[in-house]
Design a protein around this motif. Structure first.
Motif, mmCIF file in Angstrom:
data_model
loop_
_atom_site.group_PDB
_atom_site.id
_atom_site.type_symbol
_atom_site.label_atom_id
_atom_site.label_comp_id
_atom_site.label_asym_id
_atom_site.label_seq_id
_atom_site.Cartn_x
_atom_site.Cartn_y
_atom_site.Cartn_z
ATOM 1 N N THR A 1 10.613 -16.261 -11.495
ATOM 2 C CA THR A 1 11.840 -17.000 -11.803
ATOM 3 C C THR A 1 12.983 -16.439 -10.974
ATOM 4 N N GLN A 2 13.787 -17.333 -10.423
ATOM 5 C CA GLN A 2 14.949 -16.910 -9.639
ATOM 6 C C GLN A 2 15.978 -18.038 -9.599
ATOM 7 N N ARG A 3 17.250 -17.680 -9.717
ATOM 8 C CA ARG A 3 18.334 -18.623 -9.462
ATOM 9 C C ARG A 3 18.884 -18.309 -8.085
ATOM 10 N N LEU A 4 18.935 -19.310 -7.221
ATOM 11 C CA LEU A 4 19.314 -19.057 -5.835
ATOM 12 C C LEU A 4 19.989 -20.286 -5.240
ATOM 13 N N LEU A 5 20.737 -20.057 -4.170
ATOM 14 C CA LEU A 5 21.292 -21.134 -3.361
ATOM 15 C C LEU A 5 20.284 -21.425 -2.262
ATOM 16 N N ALA A 6 19.793 -22.665 -2.216
ATOM 17 C CA ALA A 6 18.727 -22.997 -1.277
ATOM 18 C C ALA A 6 18.824 -24.449 -0.859
ATOM 19 N N ALA A 7 18.193 -24.775 0.280
ATOM 20 C CA ALA A 7 18.057 -26.181 0.672
ATOM 21 C C ALA A 7 17.162 -26.870 -0.344
ATOM 22 N N TYR A 8 17.648 -27.988 -0.883
ATOM 23 C CA TYR A 8 16.945 -28.680 -1.964
ATOM 24 C C TYR A 8 17.031 -30.180 -1.702
ATOM 25 N N ALA A 9 15.948 -30.902 -2.042
ATOM 26 C CA ALA A 9 15.955 -32.355 -1.850
ATOM 27 C C ALA A 9 15.082 -33.007 -2.910
ATOM 28 N N GLU A 10 15.362 -34.278 -3.163
ATOM 29 C CA GLU A 10 14.528 -35.084 -4.038
ATOM 30 C C GLU A 10 14.113 -36.337 -3.279
ATOM 31 N N LEU A 11 12.843 -36.708 -3.415
ATOM 32 C CA LEU A 11 12.312 -37.850 -2.690
ATOM 33 C C LEU A 11 11.323 -38.582 -3.590
ATOM 34 N N GLY B 1 11.137 -39.155 -6.692
ATOM 35 C CA GLY B 1 10.768 -38.445 -7.900
ATOM 36 C C GLY B 1 10.224 -37.048 -7.689
ATOM 37 N N ALA B 2 9.997 -36.648 -6.439
ATOM 38 C CA ALA B 2 9.520 -35.299 -6.135
ATOM 39 C C ALA B 2 10.710 -34.370 -5.912
ATOM 40 N N GLN B 3 10.563 -33.118 -6.315
ATOM 41 C CA GLN B 3 11.555 -32.080 -6.036
ATOM 42 C C GLN B 3 11.021 -31.177 -4.926
ATOM 43 N N ALA B 4 11.894 -30.759 -4.022
ATOM 44 C CA ALA B 4 11.483 -29.890 -2.920
ATOM 45 C C ALA B 4 12.543 -28.831 -2.678
ATOM 46 N N LEU C 1 11.099 -35.048 4.097
ATOM 47 C CA LEU C 1 11.511 -33.815 3.429
ATOM 48 C C LEU C 1 11.949 -32.764 4.434
ATOM 49 N N GLY C 2 11.274 -32.710 5.562
ATOM 50 C CA GLY C 2 11.677 -31.758 6.597
ATOM 51 C C GLY C 2 13.099 -32.019 7.074
ATOM 52 N N GLU C 3 13.436 -33.301 7.253
ATOM 53 C CA GLU C 3 14.806 -33.658 7.659
ATOM 54 C C GLU C 3 15.794 -33.247 6.583
ATOM 55 N N ALA C 4 15.467 -33.548 5.318
ATOM 56 C CA ALA C 4 16.394 -33.262 4.221
ATOM 57 C C ALA C 4 16.588 -31.768 4.014
ATOM 58 N N LEU C 5 15.543 -30.992 4.213
ATOM 59 C CA LEU C 5 15.621 -29.555 3.959
ATOM 60 C C LEU C 5 16.180 -28.774 5.146
ATOM 61 N N SER C 6 16.431 -29.448 6.251
ATOM 62 C CA SER C 6 16.970 -28.771 7.438
ATOM 63 C C SER C 6 18.494 -28.815 7.494
ATOM 64 N N GLY C 7 19.132 -29.457 6.532
ATOM 65 C CA GLY C 7 20.583 -29.579 6.550
ATOM 66 C C GLY C 7 21.288 -28.305 6.134
ATOM 67 N N ALA D 1 20.020 -33.604 -0.796
ATOM 68 C CA ALA D 1 20.368 -32.854 -2.060
ATOM 69 C C ALA D 1 21.675 -33.053 -2.937
ATOM 70 N N PRO D 2 21.493 -32.930 -4.293
ATOM 71 C CA PRO D 2 22.665 -32.998 -5.203
ATOM 72 C C PRO D 2 23.474 -31.704 -5.272
ATOM 73 N N ASP D 3 24.703 -31.693 -5.889
ATOM 74 C CA ASP D 3 25.560 -30.504 -6.004
ATOM 75 C C ASP D 3 26.108 -30.400 -7.419
ATOM 76 N N PRO D 4 25.252 -30.098 -8.414
ATOM 77 C CA PRO D 4 25.698 -30.119 -9.808
ATOM 78 C C PRO D 4 26.462 -28.871 -10.186
ATOM 79 N N ALA D 5 27.222 -28.961 -11.256
ATOM 80 C CA ALA D 5 27.921 -27.792 -11.768
ATOM 81 C C ALA D 5 26.923 -26.795 -12.346
ATOM 82 N N GLU D 6 25.872 -27.294 -12.991
ATOM 83 C CA GLU D 6 24.796 -26.451 -13.484
ATOM 84 C C GLU D 6 23.656 -26.462 -12.459
ATOM 85 N N PRO D 7 22.842 -25.417 -12.444
ATOM 86 C CA PRO D 7 21.778 -25.387 -11.430
ATOM 87 C C PRO D 7 20.745 -26.477 -11.661
#
Length: 440
Positions: A268-278, A280-283, A315-321, A402-408
């Motif tokens: 388990t870890q809370r981190l700032l990372a490249a994140y995407a949804e496609l 219904g999948a999370q990446a 996903l590669g495009e989305a996670l490269s931002g 990726a989204p930018d929520p107040a909660e992780p």
């Protein structure tokens, strides 16, 4: 082994390099003569023969076909992972398979060359240079595979990649083919009796050496008709940029394809990372200390863990931002070993002509050959510190009458999931897999 020198410009399109020598060479006769091949040593690894042709290292910047080769490798990996049983783990190194097929393509002619070029994304010298450049790019991180300690990973990633060709001691092969493997792939050449156990020991020893012992033996079996074996090995050992804390790892439920729920050690870890949804999948992209990253993809409930090539592209495009997302990640530790006969999925990709005699045309190697086996073995270990992954690909060439929520964002990987380890500079996929059961 072939000597290395760097080349920053490609040959003219479609042009053959004019220093390749012609005609078949009997390896036994050539050893110790002035025929351009000389013996380097013997022992359990076989009689090593050195080409006097330099390994010409090509840069990524000088090679226009690199993006096509990367896309082709990704598509190849997606197909090979999807070919597995959905209830079982499937890990492959697309880079390893692509390089082995590219070495085979150096001796293919006619329709055999055409279908290989289609799968590899480039043809002729452009193909050679593209896979040469990709290997050179990742080998910036080369190191001794025997130094890898899974309990103490290196601060800087280690990526070892090696190529070899083993030729039966009683067979003749085209000298130009051996020179092309030396020049474009740095492939060391060994001579052995591939018809009996002594040849198997030669193949085994190379596999163990170049995977740091994580893969113990070759998947190719001795055969009186075996003419040569192409071998590629890849080993990666890398620390996470942000390691997981071992003290918070705990058993959490993981749902298998069957629907059975089993406890699995989960980090388990809370981190700032490249994140995407496609769809219904999370990446999420988890970087190592430099050079490489692991993409972890959790498909939507009810979907299998195998992704299409198009999914991986998007996903590669989305996670490269540049945008990072606050993610609370629950990720199982992984320790799996897989092996696969790649002939059926490669047939499905349109390479069937290579496995049929006399339809196969590998006359750039020697007359009357076809591919008898393509075997792949891989291991993947993921824990709080980082990752160790190894793979071998072996091609047996056979003569026929990726989204930018107040909660992780919460990403709980509690069902079969997909992984990909990429070289960040080029996007070349070193490993891809579908993890059905992280316990192995």
């Amino acid at each position: 082994m072939a000597r290395r020198r760097r080349r920053n410009a490609t040959a003219a399109p479609g042009g053959a390099r004019n220093n390749a020598r012609k005609g078949p060479v009997s390896l036994v006769a050539a050893v110790g003569t002035t025929a351009g091949l000389a013996a380097c040593g013997a022992g359990s690894t076989g009689l090593e023969v050195r080409s006097d042709v330099d390994h010409e290292v090509v840069t990524v910047e000088a090679t226009a076909a690199v993006p096509d080769a990367v896309n082709a490798t990704t598509a190849l990996g997606a197909t090979l992972v999807a070919a597995g049983d959905a209830t079982e783990n499937r890990v492959v190194s697309p880079a390893s398979v692509a390089v082995a097929l590219a070495m085979l393509a150096e001796g293919a002619r006619g329709q055999s060359a055409t279908v290989l070029d289609g799968v590899l994304g480039a043809a002729g010298e452009e193909r050679t240079d593209a896979y040469n450049a990709l290997q050179a790019a990742v080998l910036e991180y080369d190191g001794d595979p025997g130094s890898v300690d899974g309990d103490d990973l290196p601060e800087r990633p280690l990526l070892h990649l090696a190529n070899a060709v083993v030729v039966d001691e009683d067979r003749d092969v085209e000298r130009e083919y051996l020179d092309r493997l030396a020049r474009g792939y740095g492939a060391g050449l060994r001579v052995a009796d591939l018809s009996d156990a002594s040849g198997k020991r030669v193949l085994d020893a190379w596999v163990r050496e170049h995977t740091g012992g994580r893969i113990r033996s070759s998947a190719i079996q001795p055969d009186p008709n075996l003419v040569l074996v192409l071998q590629n090995a890849v080993l990666l050992a890398a620390r996470w940029q942000d390691p997981f804390a071992a003290e918070v790892t705990s058993d959490l439920p993981f749902t298998l394809v069957s629907g059975q729920e089993v406890p699995v050690p989960t980090m388990t870890q809370r981190l700032l990372a490249a994140y995407a949804e496609l769809r219904g999948a999370q990446a999420v992209r988890l970087p190592y200390t430099e050079g490489f990253a692991m993409d972890v993809v959790l498909p939507p409930e009810g979907a299998g863990p195998s992704l299409s090539a198009e999914d991986w592209y998007q996903l590669g495009e989305a996670l490269s931002g540049p945008v990072a997302t606050d993610v609370l990640l629950h990720l199982p530790t992984v320790d799996v070993k897989t092996s696969a006969d790649l002939v059926p999925p490669l047939r499905d990709l349109g390479l069937g002509v290579l496995f049929s005699y006399p339809e196969a045309d590998l006359t750039g190697i020697a007359p009357d050959l076809f591919v008898g086996a393509v075997a792949h073995q891989a291991t993947l270990t993921v824990d709080e510190e980082g990752t160790v992954a190894a793979a071998t690909t072996e091609v047996g060439v056979t003569a026929g009458s990726a989204p930018d929520p107040a909660e992780p964002v919460v990403m709980t990987v509690d069902r079969p999931f997909a992984v990909r380890i990429v070289h960040l500079e080029t996007g070349w996929p070193m490993f891809m897999g579908a993890i059905a059961d992280p316990r192995g």
